[in-house]
Enzyme design. Sequence first.
Site, PDB file in Angstrom:
ATOM      1  N   ILE A 135       4.738  -8.825  -6.425  1.00  0.00           N
ATOM      2  CA  ILE A 135       5.039  -7.694  -5.546  1.00  0.00           C
ATOM      3  C   ILE A 135       5.628  -8.227  -4.244  1.00  0.00           C
ATOM      4  O   ILE A 135       5.160  -9.225  -3.699  1.00  0.00           O
ATOM      5  CB  ILE A 135       3.779  -6.851  -5.268  1.00  0.00           C
ATOM      6  CG1 ILE A 135       3.091  -6.457  -6.582  1.00  0.00           C
ATOM      7  CG2 ILE A 135       4.128  -5.607  -4.465  1.00  0.00           C
ATOM      8  CD1 ILE A 135       1.813  -5.672  -6.411  1.00  0.00           C
ATOM      9  N   SER A 136       6.630  -7.536  -3.739  1.00  0.00           N
ATOM     10  CA  SER A 136       7.361  -8.032  -2.569  1.00  0.00           C
ATOM     11  C   SER A 136       6.473  -8.174  -1.346  1.00  0.00           C
ATOM     12  O   SER A 136       6.439  -9.236  -0.706  1.00  0.00           O
ATOM     13  CB  SER A 136       8.541  -7.103  -2.262  1.00  0.00           C
ATOM     14  OG  SER A 136       8.091  -5.794  -1.933  1.00  0.00           O
ATOM     15  N   ASP A 137       5.742  -7.115  -0.990  1.00  0.00           N
ATOM     16  CA  ASP A 137       4.958  -7.198   0.247  1.00  0.00           C
ATOM     17  C   ASP A 137       3.715  -8.061   0.080  1.00  0.00           C
ATOM     18  O   ASP A 137       3.269  -8.694   1.039  1.00  0.00           O
ATOM     19  CB  ASP A 137       4.604  -5.809   0.790  1.00  0.00           C
ATOM     20  CG  ASP A 137       3.902  -4.910  -0.195  1.00  0.00           C
ATOM     21  OD1 ASP A 137       3.767  -5.288  -1.370  1.00  0.00           O
ATOM     22  OD2 ASP A 137       3.490  -3.801   0.199  1.00  0.00           O
ATOM     23  N   CYS A 138       3.151  -8.126  -1.125  1.00  0.00           N
ATOM     24  CA  CYS A 138       2.025  -9.031  -1.355  1.00  0.00           C
ATOM     25  C   CYS A 138       2.479 -10.479  -1.219  1.00  0.00           C
ATOM     26  O   CYS A 138       1.755 -11.320  -0.657  1.00  0.00           O
ATOM     27  CB  CYS A 138       1.428  -8.797  -2.737  1.00  0.00           C
ATOM     28  SG  CYS A 138       0.739  -7.148  -2.958  1.00  0.00           S
ATOM     29  N   GLU A 188       2.928 -11.023   2.563  1.00  0.00           N
ATOM     30  CA  GLU A 188       1.661 -11.164   3.284  1.00  0.00           C
ATOM     31  C   GLU A 188       0.941 -12.451   2.879  1.00  0.00           C
ATOM     32  O   GLU A 188       0.292 -13.095   3.720  1.00  0.00           O
ATOM     33  CB  GLU A 188       0.766  -9.944   3.036  1.00  0.00           C
ATOM     34  CG  GLU A 188       1.347  -8.605   3.495  1.00  0.00           C
ATOM     35  CD  GLU A 188       1.602  -8.514   4.993  1.00  0.00           C
ATOM     36  OE1 GLU A 188       1.070  -9.347   5.754  1.00  0.00           O
ATOM     37  OE2 GLU A 188       2.340  -7.596   5.407  1.00  0.00           O
TER      38      GLU A 188
END
EC number: 5.4.99.8
Length: 767
Positions: free
Chosen positions: A491-494, A497
């Site tokens: 996942i991009s935002d995971c 982060e």
Amino acid sequence: MWKLKIGAETARGDGGGGGGSETWLRSLNNHLGRQIWEFHPELGTQEELQQIDDARRRFWERRFERRHSSDLLMRIQFAKENPSSANIPQVKIKDTEEVREEAVGMTLRRAINFYSTIQADDGHWPGDYGGPMFLIPGLVITLSITGTLNAFLSKEHQCEICRYLYNHQNEDGGWGLHIEGPSTMFGTALNYITLRLLGEPEDGMGAVEKARKWILDHGGATAITSWGKMWLSVLGVYEWSGNNPLPPEVWLCPYLLPCHPGRMWCHCRMVYLPMSYLYGKRFVGPITSTIQSLRKELYTVPYHEIDWNKARNDCAKEDLYYPHPLVQDILWASLYYAYEPIFMYWPAKRLREKALDTVMQHIHYEDENTRYICIGPVNKVLNMLCCWAEDPNSEAFKLHLPRILDYLWIAEDGMKMQGYNGSQLWDTTFAVQAIISTNIAEEYGQTLRKAHEYIKDSQVLEDCPGDLNFWYRHISKGAWPFSTADHGWPISDCTAEGLKAVILLSQFPSETVGKSVDVKRLYDAVHVILSLQNTDGGFATYELTRSYHWLELINPAETFGDIVIDYPYVECTSAAIQALTLFKKLHPGHRREEIENCIAKAAEFIENIQASDGSWYGSWGVCFTYAGWFGIKGLVAAGRTYKNCSSIHKACDYLLSKELASGGWGESYLSCQDKVYTNLKDNRPHIVNTGWAMLALIDAGQAERDPTPLHRAARILINSQMENGDFPQEEIMGVFNKNCMISYSAYRNIFPIWALGEYRCRVLKAL
């Protein structure tokens, strides 16, 4: 007494429900992050059992005012296993009193001390990721059809599921789409059926009868949504002829078609994949006496008199968030009358059989590459049902069973099915950043060390096998998932982060937080992030945006919005900017030009999608405060400031305009579904919204202009802290698909810590 087990110990025993064993579990990293609940009748002191009973009673008494659990069963267990030795006095600040650094520091230490006690040994923070009310029914229906309900779910499991359903039944007798939502036919019919399959009588506690009355008063179960019609059809209490077609042959079409399922958002694709198999086979489970009875209970007319063709497009007004456009009704009618009759008979039936084989190949690929966890709870149970329909004695079905436990969570409100197998990685990366923001992180080296190990060991180290284009998969190597490495979907935002967290931790001595991630793995993460940028500069969730917005015209799910393609989001785009900016500072020579171009395009995307009033719409949190934090933080990371960027200026004005008279922010989930900022009932502040708004304004330099709103908000957070250092669970704060809410239980701890940490270091110390 129920006991939460974590990691490797979850592979020992059967989860207390039968059917699961180490033989049928697979893992890449010894089950890191796995969390399951087991029932042990011999466990628990009299005091602990009384605490649990009291917590359950209090929830029941306040269930219509406070819909969200406080995750007390886990907290009771950890209070015994990890007692806190710290004795820092609680701080309360009067409205007329100035907020001082000492008070903030004491609040932060009390908060982190407590939060460290509910960290699992493997480094992540377990917690309730429930909220949707349509997940448990799919599980119970599947287990009932496959004859494994009583073998796999113990009587204690079933009792707690019933407790959960009774606790979250609305006053009118129905159930909503989620725990805080008004009653819908989708929620009510499915949960009514669930109670009946679990053995509850037709008049169970009066509540079952009340639910049936709600169903009949609203037109009967023919008015359930398309997803509900599918579940009722496989159970045998609704006819397949009452469904709009889901032809599996679409998987044989060329990929160049804009409507090819390989171009759809992966969650949409992975749900309609097994649905098309069940539809193509017209699969129906055993017709038992309970099924025969349900056929009489659910409808306003005798079952054999129902007009199933008319029922195809029947949907209760309470459920109709996304009405079918005319073009969709024409499409379904064409497939229903012209296409399906041909493909049910030879010779076209041979093509259907080929399509069904292709669909099962994709189902098995998904199962194997997630260790039978699957991308989410809906396709998890659908895939399991398809494996059983293909071969009831198959190894695939047996491998599915123990992974059910990965989705079950218990709190004082009962046992629920979570919206994922947890939010382990996501919460841990945020927790790390929150603790580091306080500038007292060195005092919590052991907490950070464990979290660091979890994040490092959860990174995806390999791409999925085979031809990724054939399986419609994006690269995975170097990414971080939302939950566990065994789940594995990138996942991009995971990823962003996760990258931020390990880079920040690399700035601490290894003796304190452990060894840093190898630089090659950082490069892999950067490669994944860069690969996910769309041509408009934005970032979607799991994959690139593969088709067009107009494809939403064929969204058949009346309950959800914007599900057909993977749209770019302000949250994902901002996270990518932040991660790449941080990486560039430490590794300025690595793909510098690509990274700078990516950041510039992404920042422009964020500016372009901002509404004229200065807001951004939040797609994964409630709602405008959440998106405002990401929007501002992303632009600031890209080099914009309040003075040189009108978008930041407008965003600050917008957030300040929503500040409550009493201080702080409190945003209702109604903002998400209505797309209009809506305060919580009685204009109450919410500690999570307040934390998001504070973080956004601090990043935008609000302290230099007028720190008063920040002081008021800090007072709200400090005064909200509980005696033991915990923070209260308030209204639900997560969302997906615009209309369904989901619990992020860790946010109640993370964002007060993060906001007060930034406030202490960047506001009070700057004065």
